[in-house]
Write an enzyme that holds these catalytic residues in place. Structure first.
Site, mmCIF file in Angstrom:
data_model
loop_
_atom_site.group_PDB
_atom_site.id
_atom_site.type_symbol
_atom_site.label_atom_id
_atom_site.label_comp_id
_atom_site.label_asym_id
_atom_site.label_seq_id
_atom_site.Cartn_x
_atom_site.Cartn_y
_atom_site.Cartn_z
ATOM 1 N N ARG A 137 11.363 22.678 -23.503
ATOM 2 C CA ARG A 137 12.222 23.145 -24.590
ATOM 3 C C ARG A 137 13.659 22.702 -24.367
ATOM 4 O O ARG A 137 14.165 22.756 -23.261
ATOM 5 C CB ARG A 137 12.141 24.676 -24.639
ATOM 6 C CG ARG A 137 13.241 25.395 -25.383
ATOM 7 C CD ARG A 137 13.098 26.908 -25.182
ATOM 8 N NE ARG A 137 14.209 27.640 -25.773
ATOM 9 C CZ ARG A 137 15.328 27.952 -25.139
ATOM 10 N NH1 ARG A 137 15.505 27.622 -23.871
ATOM 11 N NH2 ARG A 137 16.289 28.616 -25.774
ATOM 12 N N ASP A 161 16.259 30.584 -19.722
ATOM 13 C CA ASP A 161 15.766 30.086 -18.438
ATOM 14 C C ASP A 161 16.136 31.029 -17.297
ATOM 15 O O ASP A 161 15.348 31.256 -16.372
ATOM 16 C CB ASP A 161 16.314 28.678 -18.167
ATOM 17 C CG ASP A 161 15.729 27.646 -19.116
ATOM 18 O OD1 ASP A 161 14.509 27.675 -19.344
ATOM 19 O OD2 ASP A 161 16.496 26.828 -19.641
ATOM 20 N N ASP A 191 14.466 24.825 -15.764
ATOM 21 C CA ASP A 191 13.809 25.077 -17.044
ATOM 22 C C ASP A 191 12.503 25.848 -16.847
ATOM 23 O O ASP A 191 11.752 25.590 -15.904
ATOM 24 C CB ASP A 191 13.504 23.765 -17.763
ATOM 25 C CG ASP A 191 14.741 23.116 -18.360
ATOM 26 O OD1 ASP A 191 15.769 23.807 -18.476
ATOM 27 O OD2 ASP A 191 14.682 21.926 -18.707
#
Length: 200
Positions: free
Chosen positions: A136, A145, A181
């Site tokens: 993403r 995150d 991430d």
């Protein structure tokens, strides 16, 4: 061009495309999204479901939230806290919503009502771009995150399931994830539900 500049250029291009959508196209997409999510068993039964208040042309979740309320599932919205962490406040519709320090609308809730990310069962995550591996591109603030970093250390899907939400045109061939991430379990668009992680 550097990776940072490429991400900035991609963000600008897709955000402009999102903002250019007319209201009819946005409404049709929101209806399509709700239909796709109905194919996800967790969406039908999980009691603590988080979403977001759509801004900047994001996919609206008002139809989704209505479906959840009809089934007596609790819908939560994010509240930005210190150290780039999100907590989540219950939203029942019609409650007070005011912009936070970043200009993003948040529900007004007592501290005792806020829950941590780990307590959620299903999270509808906003995004700017995505690929089919569950990577993403967000706004760049790192709040999601950071808040869901605990999922990097467990087999997926886990007790908290992450579903990225966006328009089909936000898909890109591939995104190079950064070390911090957090991968998405599913992507939901107005056209399809994409499984991104394989159960161990």
């Amino acid at each position: 061009m550097s990776a940072l500049n490429l991400r900035s250029e991609l963000r600008a291009r897709i955000r402009a495309q999102r903002e250019a959508l007319d209201p009819h196209a946005r409404m049709a997409a929101a209806q399509g999204l709700a239909q796709q999510l109905e194919a996800l068993p967790e969406f039908l039964v999980d009691q603590r479901v988080a979403g977001y208040w759509a801004v900047d042309g994001e996919m609206p979740l008002h139809i989704v939230a209505t479906h959840l309320r009809r089934r007596d599932q609790q819908f939560y919205l994010p509240v930005a806290g210190p150290q780039r962490r999100l907590r989540f406040a219950p939203y029942r519709g019609g409650g007070a919503i005011i912009p936070n320090r970043y200009g993003i609308p948040e529900p007004q809730a007592a501290e005792s009502e806020l829950i941590d990310a780990e307590a959620l069962e299903l999270v509808l995550v906003p995004l700017v771009a995505f690929d089919r591996r569950g990577h993403r591109l967000g706004f760049g603030g790192g709040f999601y995150d950071t808040s869901f970093a605990f999922l990097r250390a467990v087999p997926r899907p886990a007790a908290t399931v992450l579903v990225g939400v966006g328009y089909a045109f936000q898909e890109v061939d591939a995104l190079d994830p950064a070390d911090w991430d957090v991968q998405l379990d599913f992507i939901a668009t107005e056209r399809e539900l994409i499984a991104c992680t394989t159960p161990v």
